[in-house]
Each structure stands twice: as C-alpha cells, then as structure tokens.
Motif scaffolding. Structure first.
Motif, PDB file in Angstrom:
ATOM      1  N   PRO A  29       0.826  -1.217   0.000  1.00  0.00           N
ATOM      2  CA  PRO A  29       0.000   0.000   0.000  1.00  0.00           C
ATOM      3  C   PRO A  29       0.853   1.256   0.000  1.00  0.00           C
ATOM      4  O   PRO A  29       2.040   1.217   0.355  1.00  0.00           O
ATOM      5  N   PRO A  30       0.276   2.387  -0.388  1.00  0.00           N
ATOM      6  CA  PRO A  30       1.020   3.642  -0.325  1.00  0.00           C
ATOM      7  C   PRO A  30       1.370   4.000   1.115  1.00  0.00           C
ATOM      8  O   PRO A  30       0.621   3.697   2.044  1.00  0.00           O
ATOM      9  N   LEU A  31       2.509   4.630   1.280  1.00  0.00           N
ATOM     10  CA  LEU A  31       2.901   5.173   2.576  1.00  0.00           C
ATOM     11  C   LEU A  31       2.378   6.604   2.646  1.00  0.00           C
ATOM     12  O   LEU A  31       2.961   7.517   2.073  1.00  0.00           O
ATOM     13  N   HIS A  32       1.252   6.785   3.324  1.00  0.00           N
ATOM     14  CA  HIS A  32       0.598   8.091   3.327  1.00  0.00           C
ATOM     15  C   HIS A  32       1.144   9.057   4.384  1.00  0.00           C
ATOM     16  O   HIS A  32       1.265  10.242   4.137  1.00  0.00           O
ATOM     17  N   TYR A  33       1.440   8.514   5.568  1.00  0.00           N
ATOM     18  CA  TYR A  33       1.839   9.402   6.664  1.00  0.00           C
ATOM     19  C   TYR A  33       3.045   8.845   7.409  1.00  0.00           C
ATOM     20  O   TYR A  33       3.137   7.641   7.669  1.00  0.00           O
ATOM     21  N   GLY A  66       4.241   7.628  -1.932  1.00  0.00           N
ATOM     22  CA  GLY A  66       2.888   8.126  -1.733  1.00  0.00           C
ATOM     23  C   GLY A  66       2.713   9.053  -0.549  1.00  0.00           C
ATOM     24  O   GLY A  66       1.580   9.359  -0.162  1.00  0.00           O
ATOM     25  N   LYS A 104       1.897  11.787   1.905  1.00  0.00           N
ATOM     26  CA  LYS A 104       1.041  12.973   1.855  1.00  0.00           C
ATOM     27  C   LYS A 104       1.249  13.901   3.036  1.00  0.00           C
ATOM     28  O   LYS A 104       1.046  15.110   2.917  1.00  0.00           O
ATOM     29  N   GLY A 142      -5.188   4.225  10.658  1.00  0.00           N
ATOM     30  CA  GLY A 142      -4.600   4.170   9.322  1.00  0.00           C
ATOM     31  C   GLY A 142      -3.374   3.286   9.264  1.00  0.00           C
ATOM     32  O   GLY A 142      -2.419   3.580   8.542  1.00  0.00           O
ATOM     33  N   LEU A 151      -2.375   0.706   7.859  1.00  0.00           N
ATOM     34  CA  LEU A 151      -1.826   0.201   6.598  1.00  0.00           C
ATOM     35  C   LEU A 151      -1.137   1.288   5.778  1.00  0.00           C
ATOM     36  O   LEU A 151      -0.510   0.975   4.760  1.00  0.00           O
ATOM     37  N   GLY A 152      -1.244   2.536   6.217  1.00  0.00           N
ATOM     38  CA  GLY A 152      -0.639   3.619   5.444  1.00  0.00           C
ATOM     39  C   GLY A 152       0.294   4.509   6.226  1.00  0.00           C
ATOM     40  O   GLY A 152       0.645   5.588   5.766  1.00  0.00           O
ATOM     41  N   TRP A 189       9.608  -0.216   4.178  1.00  0.00           N
ATOM     42  CA  TRP A 189       8.180  -0.254   3.867  1.00  0.00           C
ATOM     43  C   TRP A 189       7.795  -1.508   3.089  1.00  0.00           C
ATOM     44  O   TRP A 189       6.709  -2.053   3.273  1.00  0.00           O
ATOM     45  N   ARG A 247      -0.156  -6.751   6.897  1.00  0.00           N
ATOM     46  CA  ARG A 247      -0.895  -6.561   5.644  1.00  0.00           C
ATOM     47  C   ARG A 247      -1.617  -7.834   5.215  1.00  0.00           C
ATOM     48  O   ARG A 247      -2.751  -7.789   4.742  1.00  0.00           O
TER      49      ARG A 247
END
Length: 365
Positions: A7-11, A59, A61, A253, A255-256, A292, A302
């Motif tokens: 999955p994207p690494l958002h935070y 990824g 954000k 969150g 997973l991100g 990651w 995951r």
C-alpha cells in the motif's frame, strides 16, 4: 509480496524527540523528563529531510510531529521548513507549553495544518496534577491563546480518567472561551504509565465512558465546537463512521503509516519506544522503501488484516474498517497484534458491545 500489493505510505508519524518537559502520569510512551534524565534523543534534521524525500515516491502525503514534546527539538524550525518545502500536510501534537512567536510564525506558513494541544483539566489543580509539573496549565493556555491570535485554532485533546471526569463539561466551556476548533476526549489506555493508573483504579469504567460519550453527543457537541469521545468504531453511529470530517472515522490508518523514532529507527508507531519488537530497522542503515516493502512485521500485518484478528475484534462486523483499533496496544498487552482491543473486549464481557455489530462467528479466542 508483489510490489503492487504494497500500500502507499501516506503518513510518517515522527517522534522527533524522546524527551519531554512534562511528566504526565498517564503517558503511553514514558519519555525522558529533560530536567532530570540524560540521554535524550533528537532526530537529526538532515536525516529527517532525506527520509521525507525518500518517502515521497511511496505516496507520502503528510507528516505528524510528536514526541516526547516536539517543540523541544533544537532544529524544529528547520524541520518545519522541510515539511513546507516538500508541500506535505502537517499535524503537530504538543503539550502547548513551549509555543512561542517563532513557532507560531513557522506554523502560519503551512497551507494544510492541524495542531492538537493536550490539556487534561479545566483547572490548574487538576491539569498540573496529571501533567505532574506545576504551572503547566498556565503555559498551555498561553500557548493556545498565542495560536488563536494568529488564526491557528487548535484541537484540545483531553484524556479521560477518574481524576478529571467531572471536568468534561468545564473543559468544553474552556475550549470555547480560548477559541479552540474542537475537543477530542481520549480514553486512558492501559499502556506504560497508563497501566499503573489502571492498576490503581484510576481508569473510568467502560460503562461510564459510554454514558459520558452519549452525554457529549447529546449535550456538548455543536457545529461551532465539535466534541467527541474517541471510541472504537463499533460504538459510533454510522453517520460518524463514514464521515470524512475531522476525527469522525478515526482509525489509525495502520496500513498507510510508518513510525519514525528520535534515534532514527523505524517502528510501527511510538510503541517502538517501549516495545523493541516493533522496531523494524534504522534510517541510517535502510531506505524507507526497503523498510516499507520488506519489513516482516509489516508484511504479516498486511496479509493478516482483518482475517487474523481474534476474540471480539474477529466477531465485529466493522473489523474491515477498524482493523483492530490499535495493533500497537494490542501487542503491548499480550505480545500478539491479533489480540482484541481492550475496550471492545471489556465491553463485550460486560454485555455492553452493540449486538447488532457482532457476528455469530465462533472461535478465534
């Protein structure tokens, strides 16, 4: 695991120091108190910049700055500048006692910003007893007022326990008076210092927490000042679960996100400060992409969510959204990330878990 399955690494949850100027009795990480203990770590600002740039293609954000107390970091302004330069969202969690004009000026430069200030009592007596440093209340209120004067309205975070439960209404009134944007009421967690309070009977019982939550929803929250008790999703109305506003959905969150500790270690989150099994490697030795994509623990999580959750969480129909509420705390309690979240388990044992949100699935104890 194939690249497409990652999955994207958002935070990036960045615990930029493991030191703190307060000694909160309920802290779940147990940071060093800077007035007494040596060996405080501060995340290197250049290393932090390098990590963010590595994470962008994955990824990224936004960044959450926390600690310890993040405003203690000697290169905080440089760190804030890096986040702004990379056009990332910023969340700052602080005790508010060290908010000076230079910090406010730097925060004003961020286009997407959320500031949370912890305040655990509506009076100096209550707050300073919990925060364990005299004068904390006065300095926190001054910090909030300094933010508000620059149109940076923070959220107030209030941790509910026996010693302050009678001040819920008062803390909401105080939040209105100082100009906060919202109030989030957290439940005391049985982790680290909080575990000691639980063992001494200082935690509010689950049934009473649910009563307080209903009172908040019916009497205290408003469009002008949203107020919520942070509960697992199973205890929330559907209108909150699927809301995109504020903290309404409020899953972590898992997973991100990736945790980054003050010594440069990568971890599930801040739990890595006290549970070394949740540390994946060091930024000095591994790239963000390597951690990651290759961390055994992250791969297991995951692959296992939500099907491997146990007990109450396994039977909950919202497990696919909630994902066990907080795997870090679940692991802390039983050294098993799949064990049920303590609040949900206790609620079911007491007949307080919403039956409409439980399946008849057996097993998975």
């Amino acid at each position: 695991m194939d690249e497409k399955e990652i999955p994207p690494l958002h935070y990036l949850y960045s615990y930029i120091t493991d030191g703190c100027n307060l000694r909160c009795r309920h802290c779940w990480i147990k940071p060093h108190y800077i007035a007494q203990e040596k060996g405080v770590n501060y995340l290197n600002a250049e290393l932090f910049s390098h990590i963010l740039e590595e994470a962008l293609p994955l990824g990224l954000k936004g960044v959450k700055l926390t600690g310890g107390e993040p405003l203690l970091h000697p290169e905080l302004i440089k760190i804030l500048s890096t986040i702004r330069r990379l056009n990332l969202e910023l969340t700052l969690e602080t005790n508010g006692t060290l908010i000076g004009e230079n910090v406010v000026a730097a925060l004003c430069e961020h286009s997407v910003l959320h500031v949370s200030v912890s305040l655990d009592g509506a009076t100096p007596e209550t707050n300073d007893h919990i925060r364990n440093v005299k004068g904390a209340f006065k300095h926190t209120i001054s910090g909030i007022e300094r933010l508000v004067s620059s149109n940076l309205r923070p959220q107030i975070i209030f941790t509910l326990m026996e010693s302050n439960k009678e001040e819920v209404t008062a803390i909401v009134k105080l939040a209105q008076e100082v100009g906060a944007c919202s109030v989030k009421i957290n439940c005391l967690q049985p982790v680290a210092r909080g575990k000691k309070i639980f063992s001494r009977g200082g935690a509010v019982p689950v049934e009473e927490i649910l009563t307080i939550s209903r009172m908040v929803d019916e009497e205290l929250t408003s469009p002008a000042l949203p107020v919520s008790v942070h509960l697992p999703l199973a205890f929330r109305p559907l209108s909150q679960i699927f809301s995109q506003k504020g903290d309404a959905c409020a899953t972590c969150g898992i997973l991100g996100i990736l945790g980054l500790l003050a010594d440069g270690s990568y971890a599930l989150c801040g739990i890595g400060e006290i549970v070394k099994e949740m540390v994946f490697g060091r930024a000095q030795d591994h790239s963000v992409k390597e951690i990651w994509s290759e961390s055994k623990i992250l791969k297991e999580i995951r692959r296992g969510l939500p099907g491997r959750l146990k007990g109450t969480c396994r039977r909950c129909i919202l497990k696919g959204i909630c994902l066990g509420s907080c795997l870090a705390q679940n692991f802390y309690r039983r050294r098993d990330v799949w064990s049920p979240f303590w609040f949900c388990e206790e609620a079911e044992a007491q007949g307080l878990f919403p039956t409409s949100r439980l399946t008849s699935l057996s097993g998975g104890k």
